[in-house]
Enzyme design. Structure first.
Site, PDB file in Angstrom:
ATOM      1  N   ARG A 189      25.110-135.752 -35.887  1.00  0.00           N
ATOM      2  CA  ARG A 189      24.192-134.722 -35.696  1.00  0.00           C
ATOM      3  C   ARG A 189      22.795-135.073 -36.272  1.00  0.00           C
ATOM      4  O   ARG A 189      21.902-134.494 -35.919  1.00  0.00           O
ATOM      5  CB  ARG A 189      24.561-133.578 -36.745  1.00  0.00           C
ATOM      6  N   LYS A 197      42.959-140.641 -42.117  1.00  0.00           N
ATOM      7  CA  LYS A 197      43.350-139.858 -42.922  1.00  0.00           C
ATOM      8  C   LYS A 197      42.326-139.269 -43.932  1.00  0.00           C
ATOM      9  O   LYS A 197      41.169-139.740 -43.764  1.00  0.00           O
ATOM     10  CB  LYS A 197      44.267-140.641 -44.075  1.00  0.00           C
ATOM     11  N   LYS A 227      47.286-154.379 -43.783  1.00  0.00           N
ATOM     12  CA  LYS A 227      47.090-155.467 -44.530  1.00  0.00           C
ATOM     13  C   LYS A 227      47.870-156.580 -44.195  1.00  0.00           C
ATOM     14  O   LYS A 227      49.145-156.302 -44.013  1.00  0.00           O
ATOM     15  CB  LYS A 227      47.434-155.045 -45.949  1.00  0.00           C
ATOM     16  N   HIS A 274      49.899-144.151 -48.519  1.00  0.00           N
ATOM     17  CA  HIS A 274      50.311-145.617 -48.610  1.00  0.00           C
ATOM     18  C   HIS A 274      51.433-146.155 -49.472  1.00  0.00           C
ATOM     19  O   HIS A 274      52.019-147.002 -48.958  1.00  0.00           O
ATOM     20  CB  HIS A 274      48.988-146.060 -49.466  1.00  0.00           C
ATOM     21  N   LYS A 305      43.829-144.397 -60.416  1.00  0.00           N
ATOM     22  CA  LYS A 305      42.199-144.661 -60.641  1.00  0.00           C
ATOM     23  C   LYS A 305      41.893-145.273 -62.063  1.00  0.00           C
ATOM     24  O   LYS A 305      42.699-144.635 -63.085  1.00  0.00           O
ATOM     25  CB  LYS A 305      41.464-143.871 -59.956  1.00  0.00           C
TER      26      LYS A 305
HETATM   27  C1  BG6 Z   1      42.127-144.906 -49.444  1.00  0.00           C
HETATM   28  C2  BG6 Z   1      41.806-144.082 -50.867  1.00  0.00           C
HETATM   29  O1  BG6 Z   1      42.940-144.224 -48.584  1.00  0.00           O
HETATM   30  O2  BG6 Z   1      42.744-145.935 -50.260  1.00  0.00           O
HETATM   31  C3  BG6 Z   1      41.280-144.340 -51.777  1.00  0.00           C
HETATM   32  O3  BG6 Z   1      41.584-142.898 -49.864  1.00  0.00           O
HETATM   33  C4  BG6 Z   1      41.585-145.684 -52.133  1.00  0.00           C
HETATM   34  O4  BG6 Z   1      40.829-143.413 -52.785  1.00  0.00           O
HETATM   35  C5  BG6 Z   1      41.633-146.729 -51.348  1.00  0.00           C
HETATM   36  O5  BG6 Z   1      40.554-146.186 -53.100  1.00  0.00           O
HETATM   37  C6  BG6 Z   1      42.452-147.936 -51.764  1.00  0.00           C
HETATM   38  O6  BG6 Z   1      42.405-149.110 -50.563  1.00  0.00           O
HETATM   39  P1  BG6 Z   1      42.504-150.671 -50.783  1.00  0.00           P
HETATM   40  O7  BG6 Z   1      42.458-151.518 -49.560  1.00  0.00           O
HETATM   41  O8  BG6 Z   1      41.136-150.773 -51.326  1.00  0.00           O
HETATM   42  O9  BG6 Z   1      43.745-150.791 -51.751  1.00  0.00           O
END
Ligand code: BG6
Length: 473
Positions: free
Chosen positions: A39, A135, A169, A227, A327
């Site tokens: 936008r 996502k 990956k 994931h 985290k």
């Molecule tokens: C994302 C999450 O899908 O994956 C994040 O929203 C997370 O919170 C990330 O940090 C982790 O991805 P990677 O590839 O760094 O393990």
């Protein structure tokens, strides 16, 4: 390639760098145009300057050349669109008839419906068009169904690419080869030979500047529902009949549908929520979650989840799957640990560590496959010691390893759906996750605190200790 959310964080940090790399290696078809939309009021020069400032830093030095960057910039355009006001008229104006179009929806999911409706109205969706959905795809089953219905009104399922970047990956794709490209593991790959599976995705980073999104999601919606479940599917699935997208996705769907449902009692017993408090990470004192910018006061969002799950099938009967993600943990480390049953008769003195054989698949940051075996300690006596057969994938292959987004974007361009989620998979994952999330709110317990820079709350260790296991760090 038309990117909605073209000045957003994801476009800058992941999508444009991935497209640059694909361009550098000749993986974009001739005549590709990348049209970013948003936008904001940018002319092309201003947009290029924005990309220079915000995206270029995410391309590593060894991959950067002035020449490739300049020719990449020539592919880039910016189109200002206020979807609600103008519909897709500005996009239709620059779009060439007959072009093969990929629409990348890197916006909040609340815009997906309008974007798809308007694209369709503007006659930009034809049989060749593809749509990529980022996502989070909903926040529960009902909202996921709503998004899927809305997108499905304009796109066939075979045109829809639901991204879970873990499926892009290298090491995750390698897991399929490890399981199905070798025959020695398969006879062992089941109960009672396997006694437990651990899947850990630990992050060192905190919530950063994403609290606005993260606080309403939490680790369950952000990481476990997608994931971790995808990793679990690849570990637990039956061998597919081929690598055709539906053959693979059918098998993953069966796993998701076989996941044991949680009740309030099993939620209380078999799940652990955590939230980080002030601590030390990378030699620095870091704030707790509640002290992070934009986190609402007293938030009880979880930044850590551990749980014991079961896949109720013949192959996996009674085998616990321990999942863990968080985290601000001690370090970035994603790994899968398969523990095998000890020899039925203890011929030698006690097994040190209690477990004779483990297969450890390290996904990141190291990429390795380690098989832990018992060997005789040199010297007199018959003392055993753990040793590892260690396959270091980084040194075994000298080829460049593409980032997940680069690989997945190339898949989209080539029309390969295998590493994307099908609608029923996504919905099955929510069907399993919803009762857990709702159960947590019904139980109304605060998440357990853990200091930043550690492996999570003590309750997570107790969860395994109870069954005689422990997390493999
Ligand atoms: C994302 C999450 O899908 O994956 C994040 O929203 C997370 O919170 C990330 O940090 C982790 O991805 P990677 O590839 O760094 O393990």
């Amino acid at each position: 390639m038309i990117i909605f959310g073209g000045v957003g964080d994801l476009a800058m940090r992941k999508l444009l760098p991935a497209l640059y790399m694909a361009h550098l290696h000749g993986n974009l078809p001739p005549g590709t145009r990348i049209i970013s939309t948003g936008r904001q009021e940018y002319d092309r020069a201003a947009y290029l300057a924005f990309v220079e400032e915000h995206s270029r830093p995410f391309i590593s030095g060894e991959n950067f050349t002035d020449e490739a960057w300049r020719s990449f910039q020539q592919l880039l355009e910016f189109v200002r669109i206020d979807v609600e006001k103008d519909g897709m008229a500005p996009l239709a104006k620059v779009s060439r008839p007959g072009a093969e179009r990929v629409f990348y929806l890197a916006t909040a999911p609340s815009l997906f419906t309008t974007i798809c409706d308007k694209l369709s109205e503007a006659k930009l969706v034809d049989r060749n068009a593809r749509v990529v959905l980022e996502k989070p795809l909903g926040r529960d089953l009902a909202s996921a169904v709503e998004i899927n219905e809305a997108v499905g009104r304009h796109f066939e399922e075979s045109q829809i690419y639901r991204i879970d970047h873990y499926l892009g990956k290298e090491t995750v794709q390698n897991l399929m080869v490890l399981r199905f490209g070798n025959s020695i593991l398969e006879p062992l790959w089941r109960a009672p030979n396997i006694t437990s599976v651990q899947i850990t995705v630990a992050e060192e980073v905190g919530v950063g500047s994403r609290a606005g999104f993260y606080d309403s999601a939490g680790a369950m919606r952000d990481m476990v529902q997608n994931h971790l479940l995808q990793l679990l599917c690849i570990v637990a699935m039956e061998p597919p009949a081929s690598l055709a997208p539906d053959a693979v996705r059918d098998e993953k769907l069966k796993v998701l549908r076989s996941l044991r449902r949680f009740s309030l009692a099993s939620i209380a017993r078999d799940t652990v929520r955590g939230q980080y408090v002030r601590g030390v990470s990378g030699n620095q004192e870091v704030p707790g979650y509640l002290e992070e910018r934009n986190v609402p006061e007293g938030s009880s969002t979880e930044t850590f989840v551990a749980m014991r799950a079961y896949v109720d099938t013949w192959r996996w009967s009674k085998v616990p799957f321990y999942l863990r993600t968080g985290k601000r943990m001690a370090r970035r480390s994603s790994k899968i640990v398969i523990e095998f049953a000890n020899p039925p008769f203890p011929l030698f003195p006690e097994t040190p560590g209690g477990v004779a054989n483990r297969l450890v698949i390290e996904l990141q940051p190291e990429e390795a496959i380690k098989l832990q075996l018992m060997a005789k300690q040199p010297g007199s006596g018959m003392q055993m010691q753990q040793v590892a057969l260690n396959l270091d994938l980084q040194s075994a292959f000298s080829q460049r390893r593409a980032e997940a987004y680069e690989r997945l974007l190339i898949d989209v361009v080539r029309g390969r759906l295998t590493h994307f989620m099908r609608r029923d998979e996504l919905e099955a994952a929510w069907e399993w996750a919803d009762p857990i999330i709702n159960g947590w709110s019904a139980l109304a317990e605060k998440p357990n605190p853990y200091a930043a820079g550690t492996w999570g709350p003590s309750e997570s260790f107790a969860l395994l200790a109870r069954d005689g296991f422990s997390w493999v760090e």
